[in-house]
Design a protein around this motif. Structure first.
Motif, mmCIF file in Angstrom:
data_model
loop_
_atom_site.group_PDB
_atom_site.id
_atom_site.type_symbol
_atom_site.label_atom_id
_atom_site.label_comp_id
_atom_site.label_asym_id
_atom_site.label_seq_id
_atom_site.Cartn_x
_atom_site.Cartn_y
_atom_site.Cartn_z
ATOM 1 N N ARG A 105 14.322 -41.610 -9.501
ATOM 2 C CA ARG A 105 13.655 -42.847 -8.888
ATOM 3 C C ARG A 105 13.556 -43.649 -9.907
ATOM 4 O O ARG A 105 13.626 -43.906 -11.107
ATOM 5 N N LYS A 106 13.968 -45.216 -9.209
ATOM 6 C CA LYS A 106 14.480 -46.845 -10.186
ATOM 7 C C LYS A 106 12.514 -47.107 -9.358
ATOM 8 O O LYS A 106 12.025 -47.130 -8.531
ATOM 9 N N VAL A 200 -7.167 -42.355 -12.346
ATOM 10 C CA VAL A 200 -6.422 -41.666 -13.405
ATOM 11 C C VAL A 200 -6.892 -42.111 -15.103
ATOM 12 O O VAL A 200 -6.739 -43.468 -14.997
ATOM 13 N N PRO A 201 -7.127 -40.671 -15.859
ATOM 14 C CA PRO A 201 -8.059 -42.210 -17.528
ATOM 15 C C PRO A 201 -6.889 -41.559 -18.092
ATOM 16 O O PRO A 201 -5.670 -40.592 -18.276
ATOM 17 N N ILE A 202 -6.464 -41.860 -18.909
ATOM 18 C CA ILE A 202 -4.957 -42.525 -19.931
ATOM 19 C C ILE A 202 -5.503 -43.106 -21.212
ATOM 20 O O ILE A 202 -6.900 -43.131 -21.294
ATOM 21 N N SER A 203 -4.754 -42.765 -21.520
ATOM 22 C CA SER A 203 -4.869 -43.905 -23.622
ATOM 23 C C SER A 203 -3.566 -44.316 -23.736
ATOM 24 O O SER A 203 -2.651 -42.831 -24.012
ATOM 25 N N ALA A 204 -3.538 -45.648 -23.277
ATOM 26 C CA ALA A 204 -1.659 -46.372 -23.276
ATOM 27 C C ALA A 204 -1.446 -46.087 -24.734
ATOM 28 O O ALA A 204 -0.289 -45.619 -25.001
ATOM 29 N N GLU A 212 3.442 -38.087 -20.480
ATOM 30 C CA GLU A 212 3.318 -36.450 -21.375
ATOM 31 C C GLU A 212 1.313 -36.717 -20.562
ATOM 32 O O GLU A 212 0.992 -37.564 -21.308
ATOM 33 N N ARG A 213 1.143 -35.006 -20.448
ATOM 34 C CA ARG A 213 -0.401 -34.730 -20.504
ATOM 35 C C ARG A 213 -1.121 -35.425 -22.155
ATOM 36 O O ARG A 213 -2.191 -35.302 -21.798
ATOM 37 N N LEU A 226 2.520 -40.633 -14.280
ATOM 38 C CA LEU A 226 4.027 -40.975 -13.943
ATOM 39 C C LEU A 226 3.939 -40.150 -12.696
ATOM 40 O O LEU A 226 4.990 -40.668 -11.764
ATOM 41 N N GLU A 227 3.456 -38.942 -12.961
ATOM 42 C CA GLU A 227 3.411 -37.853 -11.222
ATOM 43 C C GLU A 227 3.339 -38.694 -10.434
ATOM 44 O O GLU A 227 3.616 -38.660 -9.175
ATOM 45 N N LEU A 228 1.334 -39.664 -10.698
ATOM 46 C CA LEU A 228 1.870 -40.388 -8.940
ATOM 47 C C LEU A 228 2.561 -41.540 -8.457
ATOM 48 O O LEU A 228 2.682 -41.501 -7.618
ATOM 49 N N LEU A 229 3.637 -41.912 -9.926
ATOM 50 C CA LEU A 229 4.416 -43.209 -8.986
ATOM 51 C C LEU A 229 5.250 -42.291 -8.700
ATOM 52 O O LEU A 229 6.268 -42.756 -7.614
ATOM 53 N N GLU A 230 5.882 -41.025 -8.849
ATOM 54 C CA GLU A 230 7.497 -40.640 -8.406
ATOM 55 C C GLU A 230 6.815 -39.971 -7.116
ATOM 56 O O GLU A 230 7.394 -39.433 -6.120
ATOM 57 N N ARG A 231 5.526 -39.762 -6.610
ATOM 58 C CA ARG A 231 4.326 -38.938 -5.169
ATOM 59 C C ARG A 231 4.664 -40.769 -4.353
ATOM 60 O O ARG A 231 4.477 -39.881 -3.730
ATOM 61 N N ALA A 232 4.388 -41.603 -4.790
ATOM 62 C CA ALA A 232 4.088 -42.908 -4.460
ATOM 63 C C ALA A 232 5.147 -42.896 -2.937
ATOM 64 O O ALA A 232 6.526 -43.038 -3.131
ATOM 65 N N PRO A 233 4.312 -43.925 -0.845
ATOM 66 C CA PRO A 233 5.580 -43.759 -0.496
ATOM 67 C C PRO A 233 7.233 -45.096 -1.203
ATOM 68 O O PRO A 233 5.902 -46.273 -1.522
#
Length: 436
Positions: A105-106, A200-204, A212-213, A226-233
């Motif tokens: 994806r781009k 989603v919980p993160i530490s930027a 990465e997890r 990133l997995e959420l972004l990859e799956r978004a329509p």
């Protein structure tokens, strides 16, 4: 609310090899928003860094700047805070756009400022986004500016919201802190009627759950950011979009070679058109057929959403800048009155006594607010009576127009359901509207 944007393309100095037959899920434009200091610029820097989408010299430059400031780690927010004032203050003022790509994806990212006085810049960034990352500081929870940005993202029609709870490292990677913020934000989103909300919980800063997890959020079983972004329509993936082509420029070269040429340049905002299709000109209502579709010197059989092309028509019908080409029977009825949600961006309040310019796609007309029904109280999420709108207020406004507009409901078509309000005296953009 179309906006001309300059996309800073960044490529990896040592990119990972792409799979031989990679899946292409289309371009995704997304927005990072939220309150000041919630880590939006750092998050974008982390995405670029961990997907290896940074030029080596750019990385060396921010490493040097970070060392000069006495920082132990690289300050990734410097990748998007490009203005000198931003770097000096450590805040985002202007909207920063960045590009990156994965194997499937781009992406185009818009980093919106968090300060209240720069809300107009956030509206600009949101106008073209298809997904919004609403950042929340794990220490502070959902604050007023978080709500304001989530409301704006929802009102401008962004269909997918992801609440990104950042800085979990500063609360001991606490699952309880994340759960508390998720419950608060879910209640807030439900009251707004936002249908698609993820968390989603993160530490930027450390990179956990971004690309990465990581090792510190083992209690979270959901996808990484990133997995959420990859799956978004992707945008324009819904079937049945209606053809909308605002005419931007009438091309009449008057040269010896093209003496009688008459073309109509613009962008297909939604739907598609093909050679031979019947089209109707709004607001006049005249109909004709498409003779040619040109892209530079190339002739196309058809054109789809977000393509900038030039159309020629079979008949000599009167078409001007600001007219809208649609398929016959599928166009919105031209109107001189519109009801709209308006986000007011000026320090000078919206007043029914003043006259403004409304810019809708490529058409401009004078306008006056005939009624202000209510404004939204962001703290209580309630509609309250109003006789004006102050800076950063959002309210329901009825506008009377000097000339008719062929405008869709914003919920049906974002590009032709949106407009901006301009102060005639200063030429400043003072409001952004979504037609109801």
């Amino acid at each position: 609310m179309s906006t001309a944007t300059t996309i800073a393309a960044v490529t990896a100095s040592d990119p990972a090899p792409a799979p031989a037959a990679c899946r292409e899920d289309g371009l995704l434009r997304f927005l990072t928003c939220g309150s000041v200091d919630d880590g939006k610029s750092t998050l974008i820097g982390r995405l670029l860094h961990d997907t290896r989408s940074i030029l080596a010299d750019a990385l060396h430059a921010i490493e040097r700047t970070s060392r000069r400031r006495g920082l132990e780690a690289v300050d990734l927010s410097l990748l998007t805070d490009g203005l000198q004032a931003e770097r000096e203050q450590g805040i985002t003022i202007d909207v920063a756009y960045r590009y990156f790509s994965t194997g499937s994806r781009k992406y185009i990212i818009a980093d919106a400022p968090g300060h209240e006085q720069y809300t107009r810049n956030m509206v600009t960034a949101a106008s073209t986004a298809h997904l919004a990352l609403v950042l929340v500081d794990a220490r502070k929870g959902v604050v007023t500016q978080t709500r304001r940005h989530a409301v704006i993202a929802h009102l401008v029609g962004i269909p997918h919201l992801v609440f990104v709870v950042n800085k979990l490292d500063l609360v001991g990677w606490s699952e309880e802190a994340f759960a508390r913020i998720e419950a608060d934000a879910r209640d807030f989103a439900a009251r707004l009627g936002i249908p698609d909300v993820r968390f989603v919980p993160i530490s930027a800063l450390h990179g956990d759950m971004v690309v990465e997890r990581g090792a510190s959020l083992g209690w979270y079983r959901g996808p990484t950011l990133l997995e959420l972004l990859e799956r978004a329509p992707a945008a324009h993936s819904a079937p049945g979009e209606r053809f909308r082509f605002p005419v931007q420029w009438v091309c009449r070269p008057h040269t010896r070679e093209h003496h009688d040429f008459r073309g109509f340049a613009g962008r297909v905002e939604s739907g598609a058109v093909a050679v031979g299709d019947a089209v109707q000109v709004l607001p006049s209502g005249r109909t004709t057929r498409v003779k040619e579709i040109r892209l530079g010197e190339e002739r196309l059989a058809s054109a789809g959403a977000e393509q900038s092309v030039m159309l020629t028509l079979e008949d000599e019908v009167d078409v001007s800048r600001g007219d809208l080409l649609v398929h016959p029977g599928e166009g919105p009825p031209p109107t001189r009155t519109v009801d709209a949600l308006v986000c007011w961006l000026s320090e000078r309040p919206l007043s029914p006594a003043r006259r403004y310019l409304v810019r809708h796609t490529t058409r401009e007309t004078r306008a006056q607010a005939s009624e202000i029904a209510w404004r939204l109280d962001l703290a209580a999420l309630e509609r309250v009576p109003a006789d004006g709108l102050a800076m950063n207020d959002i309210g329901r406004v009825t506008l009377r127009l000097a000339q008719p507009l062929a405008a869709d409901r914003y919920a049906d078509a974002r590009p032709t359901g949106a407009f901006v309000v301009i102060d005639e005296a200063t030429n400043d953009t003072v409001g952004a509207g979504m037609i109801q």
